[in-house]
Structures are given as C-alpha cells and as structure tokens.
Design an enzyme around this catalytic site. Structure first.
Site, mmCIF file in Angstrom:
data_model
loop_
_atom_site.group_PDB
_atom_site.id
_atom_site.type_symbol
_atom_site.label_atom_id
_atom_site.label_comp_id
_atom_site.label_asym_id
_atom_site.label_seq_id
_atom_site.Cartn_x
_atom_site.Cartn_y
_atom_site.Cartn_z
ATOM 1 N N ASP B 30 0.810 -1.218 0.000
ATOM 2 C CA ASP B 30 0.000 0.000 0.000
ATOM 3 C C ASP B 30 0.838 1.260 0.000
ATOM 4 O OD1 ASP B 30 -2.654 -1.492 1.758
ATOM 5 O OD2 ASP B 30 -2.802 -0.376 -0.124
ATOM 6 N N ASP B 71 -6.354 6.631 -0.797
ATOM 7 C CA ASP B 71 -5.554 7.796 -0.423
ATOM 8 C C ASP B 71 -6.265 9.104 -0.696
ATOM 9 O OD1 ASP B 71 -3.155 5.719 -1.757
ATOM 10 O OD2 ASP B 71 -3.159 6.312 0.340
ATOM 11 N N HIS B 115 -15.606 8.396 -17.396
ATOM 12 C CA HIS B 115 -16.227 8.796 -18.651
ATOM 13 C C HIS B 115 -15.272 9.705 -19.389
ATOM 14 C CE1 HIS B 115 -20.142 7.099 -17.919
ATOM 15 N NE2 HIS B 115 -20.136 7.596 -16.703
ATOM 16 N N CYS B 157 -14.565 5.730 -22.759
ATOM 17 C CA CYS B 157 -14.931 5.885 -24.163
ATOM 18 C C CYS B 157 -13.838 6.693 -24.846
ATOM 19 C CB CYS B 157 -16.244 6.651 -24.301
ATOM 20 S SG CYS B 157 -17.575 5.947 -23.334
ATOM 21 N N SER B 183 -16.511 2.594 -25.051
ATOM 22 C CA SER B 183 -16.214 1.386 -24.282
ATOM 23 C C SER B 183 -17.486 0.939 -23.605
ATOM 24 C CB SER B 183 -15.188 1.687 -23.197
ATOM 25 O OG SER B 183 -13.920 1.735 -23.725
ATOM 26 N N SER B 185 -19.884 -1.622 -21.108
ATOM 27 C CA SER B 185 -19.806 -2.300 -19.819
ATOM 28 C C SER B 185 -20.127 -3.761 -20.001
ATOM 29 C CB SER B 185 -20.769 -1.664 -18.834
ATOM 30 O OG SER B 185 -22.062 -1.728 -19.382
#
Lengths: 498, 280
Positions: B30, B71, B115, B157, B183, B185
């Site tokens: 991490d 974070d 997006h 996209c 793109s 889903s």
C-alpha cells in the site's frame, strides 16, 4: 543542460630517503598538474586536475616511517598531516622497505594517506600513483554513476543506479521479524547496539547527510517464500532466485515514518520458525552464503539469524534467544556501506587496504562519497533549473512568486560557488554549497504554485470568450459600419448642395 | 484513479478496486499505491449489500474487502490533486501516503477509468483533464526523472485519444477503445441493479488472475487481451515512446514488484572492546 565540471584534487607525493627514482624530470621539490577528462555525454564532461606536489620527507615523517608495521606508520603520519577533505598524501618508500608485506606494493591507510613501494622507475611509479588516486578519490566509473541520468542509455552497465541517490537525510530502520513467538522469545538489545556500533559510523557519515534511526519488532511476519528442505545438510534452503520475492510481503507490514520524506533504509533480522530451522541462503552456485544475508539496492538488507538447537530436546518452549548483536551489526553495517556504494572489490592484488575498524569507513572512502554526491548534486541543480526555465518559456503567463524567485537565485549562486570550490580543490565547502544549491532548486521546482493547470492555454481562452463576444460583436460592428457610411454620406452631401 | 462518482457509475469503482487488488496480490504494498476513488459505493444507501463492491455477477468477488487503503477519496479526487501527485508539486503538509515518492528507477503504472471523450477525461462530473495536460504532466515527471518506465492504462470511451499527445520517453499506453468508439460495460447484476464492470477491465483482470509474482508473461500478451469479438470496441496501444521491445517487458515489471537483490558476501569487522570506549 550542459555542464562542464572541474574537479581539483591536491595530491602530495612524498619521497622517503632511498626511494627517489633516478629519472625525475626536475629536482625535488616541484609541482605538476595532471589532467584527465571524463566525457559523460555530448554536453557533459568532467575534467579532473590532479595538482601534484613532489617533495622529500621531513625529519618527523622519516621517524614515523621507521615504525614496525604499515598500520603504525599510518597512524603516526596521520598526526603530522593536516589533510583537508579531498586531499591525498602518498609516501613512497624504498623498494626494499619492510613496511609493506611481501607482494604488496601499495598500502592504503584509513585516513587520507597511502604507502607506495618504489621500483621500476618513474613510469611504473606514475602508473601506481594514478591507480591509487582513482581508488582514493573518484574514477570514470564513479563519476558516470553519479551522473547516471545523463549517460546515454546502453552505455550504462548493469550496476548502474544501484547506489543511494544523494539526499539531505536518510532514515534507517532496524526490524526484528519473529514469525514464531511461541517457539522463540527473541531479545535484541538494539539500543545498545545502535549506540555502540552504528552511531560511530553515522557520526562519520554525518557530514554527508542527516541520519535518523529507529527500530521495531514484528511478530508473525513471514517471508513470502517457502524454503526447501535439503536432506543432505538437513537444513532449509532459500535459493538465490527466490530472494527477490521475499521482500514484498514483509514490506507491507514494515511501515515508515509519516512525517519525513527521506529515503528509508530497512535492515531486517529474520529469526526462522522452529519448523524451518536452520535456514540458509544459497547463492547462484548453490553454496550457502557465509553471512546468511542479502541486500537490495536502494532498499536495505535482510539477514537470517538461526537459533541454535538446544542440547536437550525436551527444553521448554518458548526458547529464550539473546541475539548476538555484534555479528548482526557486522553484516548490517557492511550492507550499509554497499548501499552507499563503498565497496572494496575490483582492486589489483598488490593493493592492501587497512580496515577502517569501528568507524565503518576510511576517511578517503568518505571523500569518495563526497566527490560523487557533489557532482551529482551539481548536475541535479543544473537539470532542475533548466527544466524550470523551459516550463516558463512554454507557459508564458505563469506567475513566479517572490520566494520562488529568490530560491532560484540562491540555487544559482550556490551552484556557482560549488563549481568554484571544486575547481580549487576545497571538497568540504564545495559539498556544502552543492547541498544548499539542491535544497533551493528543489524548493523552487516543486513549489505548489507552479501547477500548469492553473494557466489556461490559448485555445481554451478563445473557446471561452468567442461565444460570449461574437454575438455581441455582430450588432456592434454592423452599427459601426452604418455610422461610418452615414458619416461619409453627410460629408458628400454638403459639397453637393453647394 | 476512478474519476466518477454517483451510484450508476458503480462499475468504475469496481474496475479500479479490482486492478488495485491484483496489483496488491502481485506484491506491491500500500505504501507504493496511490488510490483515488470517490468511494461512495460501499456505503451508498442504494447498495443492497452495504460495505461491499462486487466485480462479478452473483456477487462472487468482493473487491472492497477489509484492507483497502484509499488515499484520495470523495471530493479530493480532482484534476488538480491528480496533477499535483504526478508532478510532485504538493503542499508540504501532505502526508507520505498521499505522495508519489518515485525516483529514476521506479516503474509506474497509472490506471484511469471513468467517462471520457475525444481528448479529455471527465472528473467527477464537474471538470476535465485534457490529453495535453496529461502529456505535459508526464513530461514534467520525466524532467525530474520521477519514473524509469511508465505504463498508462485507460478504460473510458474514446480512450485512445488520451495517449495521442504523449511525447516523453519510456511511456507505454493501453486504451480500451479508439477515437470515435465507446467502451461498453460488461454485465449487469440484477440483484444490485447496475453494471458491475467494464468489458476491457474485466478481460484484463481475467488475464491478471493467471499471473503470479514469478510469471514470465510479457506485454504482447496484454495487448492481445479483449479482442473485438469480446469487447465490441477495439483496444489500442502505443509503444513508440518505449525503449525496450514489449516482448521483453514482463507484466510483473509494472503490475508486481520484483526487486533486484545481491548476496552480501563480506562483513566489516567490529572490535567489541573499542566500541565501548568510542561510544558517547
């Protein structure tokens, strides 16, 4: 950014009686300057000036050289010199001298002097002296390593970028990993060990950077790799190619200080579980490693500490283990040296190096670090400031705050001072100036106000203002045109009417 | 980095968390991950299974888990913070976990989802980052040698437009779709009511599940993931700025963490008696 660095090293070559070669170009004492150019890339080069002073020994130096062993001579000579950081003194002793053991022609002490056996004439002496100065100050490879981001790709050897980068401070963390507390109750007196063994080394290195030390104990922390059981030696083995995968599962649990941004060096002591004891690390050829330790460049080191099986198998668990801190610190401090790039390999067999003892590193090794870090610092400042200037050229309307500007001026002044001091051979002040230059330039470059997001590119300005002003502009322009036409007509009419 | 918020963008958070999980599984701790999420899915009042984020339908895999370290969350995920993390121009009071403390030997993986459009990526429905700004940020990183090699993956996209403008060396980029394509889903889960993952990331994750820390798979295998038949969009990649041949670049160079180690062969000798006298 182009950089031409000049490094001056004051070297004194002192001839003991009976060691003066017959073919000296001039009578003693005389001065000479030898230059060597190290070209890193097309625009960066480092020129080293070795300012040699050739002279005879003084009476007190002769008395010191009468000592029984080289080590005693070195100690006595150290008291007579006022060797400043970066300077070297080489004593040439007669070929038949018994100070140097058989087969050894160069002895490097733990301060800034060395004993060289004469013989073979001036040319052979010069070769040995040149080798010696490169060992004790800097060489083409150490300079290229310091300037590694300017070396064209492909010229860098596999060992490039291994050493820790120059930084204002380092954090050292010692961690004890005990995966099996039910079987082993491990006690390590780390505070005492740090004060006795680590602190002297860090005090010597305090010139280079600030160090802070902390320690922790982690329970139930396992290595990410399962060791193999080897029937022949009835022990467990970790092969060399599984070592890279050991560090990561542990690292997640190591933690680091939230406040400081200095690079962290982790030294881990792993006490294997009872079911996996004894555990040995194998090198590439399958032989067990004598130190039972390995290190990762720029990260730290891990040592496996095997607990002795108790004589009576019925001993009650957990076994109490008192860690032998001296043995552990011998390995950790050796790893610390390697992480910084101070290795003693690659020397010709006729060189004998004095062990630095509890200080951890010899004075000339400290000088080597300082030369490399100073060169690296100056190169970093040059790159940072050039990049900042390019950023300003690209984004014309960036606003530079006053304090950013003053940091830039300070960085430039310090860098120039560092270059001047380097050319004069004052390593200490050059290093301090280079540190100041780096601090100022980093502060200027990484100032939060320089985010280019806040400054709009021109096409966005057009995109915002044109839809606002164009529709308004159309009627304004049309009416302006109308006014101009009417004004012209009025001018014509009076002349017509008359 | 997940650049969306709101319940109907569940899949972006699931994308990001799945990549986060894979990267952690392959060895990156991490302390070496900067995770930026709007983090409004797990505890969203519309989540029928609170405190979980699933990536497979039938709720097979909870990618939220109990050791997720976010974070930058919620309104901290802004273009400004993202660029500050990349370039290092961070206010001095920022803690270590929110900084990118990389040097010239670090390989950096940047995964972004959300997006996007032709040349920009939308951040939280209120601002955008353009491909020019991203390219400039990478150049600033290169100037200060804040990376050795950089792998940029984007699942939005028209994702390929985001890497068109890169000009700094040693960058390799992958995108889920070309300019002009969207793109898509992957699959909705009827129990939760939203689409759970995006196709490209789903197939990338299936590929990553086969990788273990000592794996020798290289980048060419990653380029083959998600052909048009499965993904509907055409994934793209860009390797002209990269020095090495993708054939020779191991997946674990970016997704995992395999360190170079050296055996320690010598020790220094310490004198116990002297040590006592020399300490303060």
């Amino acid at each position: 950014a182009s950089a031409q660095l000049q490094l001056a090293v004051p070297v004194a070559v002192v001839f003991a009686p009976g060691s003066v070669p017959g073919d000296l170009p001039k009578p003693l004492p005389f001065r000479d300057v030898q230059e060597m150019e190290i070209s890193v890339n097309l625009r960066t080069s480092v020129t080293s000036h070795y300012e040699m002073i050739y002279r005879r020994t003084t009476a007190r130096e002769e008395a010191a050289l009468d000592a029984a062993t080289a080590r005693e001579a070195d100690a006595a000579l150290h008291l007579l010199q006022d060797a400043s950081l970066g300077s070297l003194t080489m004593y040439v002793v007669p070929e038949t001298s018994s100070l140097l053991p058989q087969g050894i022609s160069v002895y490097v002490g733990k301060h800034r002097s060395a004993l060289v056996r004469a013989g073979g004439g001036l040319a052979a002496l010069h070769t040995r002296l040149r080798q010696l100065t490169q060992v004790m100050s800097f060489s083409a490879s150490s300079v290229s390593a310091a300037l590694s981001d300017r070396v064209p790709d492909g010229h860098l050897g596999p060992g490039a970028r291994r050493h820790l980068k120059s930084s204002l401070g380092y954090e050292i963390t010692f961690s004890l990993l005990n995966p099996d507390p039910k079987s082993h109750a491990v006690d390590w007196d780390i505070e005492d060990a740090v004060n006795r063994y680590v602190q002297p080394v860090l005090d010597k290195l305090s010139l280079v950077a600030n160090f802070s030390v902390d320690s922790q104990i982690l329970y139930y922390a396992v290595l990410g790799v399962t060791p193999r059981f080897d029937k022949e030696s009835s022990s467990f083995l970790l092969s060399a190619h599984s070592l890279p995968h050991v560090i990561n599962p542990v690292e997640a649990r190591l933690g680091s200080s939230a406040a400081s941004l200095y690079p962290v060096l982790n030294f881990l002591l792993y006490v294997p579980e009872r079911s996996h004891s004894p555990l040995y690390i194998q090198d590439k050829d399958g032989a067990p490693v004598s130190t039972n330790a390995f290190h990762s460049p720029r990260w730290g080191g891990i040592m496996v500490y095997n607990v002795e099986v108790p004589a009576s198998p019925q001993a009650s668990l957990p076994l109490h283990v008192d860690v032998d801190m001296e043995r552990v610190m011998e390995v950790f401090l050796a790893q610390l040296r390697l992480l910084f790039g101070l290795s003693r390999e690659e020397l010709p067999p006729e060189f004998l190096l004095e062990s630095p003892g509890n200080e951890g590193l010899a004075d000339w090794e400290l000088d080597r670090l300082l030369w490399a870090h100073t060169v690296e610092n100056i190169a970093t400042v040059s790159t940072t400031l050039t990049s900042l200037a390019q950023l300003l050229d690209k984004i014309g309307n960036i606003v530079i705050k006053d304090d950013v500007a003053s940091e830039v001026y300070r960085a430039v002044a310090s860098a120039q001072r560092a270059l001047a001091e380097l050319a004069m051979g004052h390593l200490h002040s050059a290093f301090q100036a280079s540190k100041e230059a780096v601090t100022s330039s980093e502060r200027a470059f990484f100032d939060p106000s320089l985010l280019h997001l806040l400054y709009f590119p021109d096409d966005q300005k057009f995109a915002i203002y044109i839809p606002l002003f164009l529709p308004m502009a159309v009627p304004i322009l049309l009416s302006l045109a109308k006014i101009v036409r009417e004004a012209r007509q009025r001018k014509k009419e009076p002349t017509k009417m008359d | 980095v997940c650049t969306s918020r709101f319940w109907f963008n569940y899949r972006h958070v699931a994308n990001t968390l799945s990549v986060y999980r894979s990267v952690k599984r392959l060895g990156i701790p991490d302390s070496h991950i900067v995770l930026m999420l709007a983090d409004d899915m797990a505890c969203n009042p519309r989540n029928p299974k609170p405190a979980t984020v699933f990536s497979h339908k039938n709720m097979e895999l909870n990618v939220y888990g109990d050791d997720v370290e976010v974070d930058y969350r919620s309104y901290e995920v802004t273009v400004e913070n993202f660029l500050r993390v990349l370039t290092g121009r961070i206010p001095p009071s920022t803690p270590r976990s929110k900084r990118l403390l990389s040097d010239d030997r670090s390989n950096i993986l940047i995964y972004m989802t959300g997006h996007g459009g032709n040349g920009f990526l939308k951040f939280q429905d209120s601002e955008e980052i353009t491909n020019v700004e991203l390219a400039d940020a990478f150049e600033q990183m290169w100037q200060k040698r804040r990376y050795n090699e950089l792998l940029f993956i984007i699942d939005t996209c028209q994702g390929a437009s985001m890497y068109e403008r890169f000009y700094s060396p040693n960058i390799m980029a992958l995108a889920s779709s070309q300019v002009g394509e969207d793109s898509l889903s992957h699959q909705p889960d009827l129990g939760i009511g939203v689409h759970l993952m995006d196709r490209y990331t789903f197939y990338v994750l299936e590929f990553l599940e086969e990788i273990h820390p000592a794996s020798q798979s290289n980048m060419n295998d990653l380029f083959q993931v998600c052909p048009k038949s499965l993904c509907v969009s055409t994934p793209g990649h860009r390797t002209d700025l990269f020095q090495r041949d993708p054939q020779n670049v191991l997946i674990t160079d970016f997704f995992g963490s395999v360190r170079k180690v050296e055996i320690t062969t010598d020790t220094i000798s310490l004198d116990v008696d002297l040590a006592g006298f020399e300490s303060k």
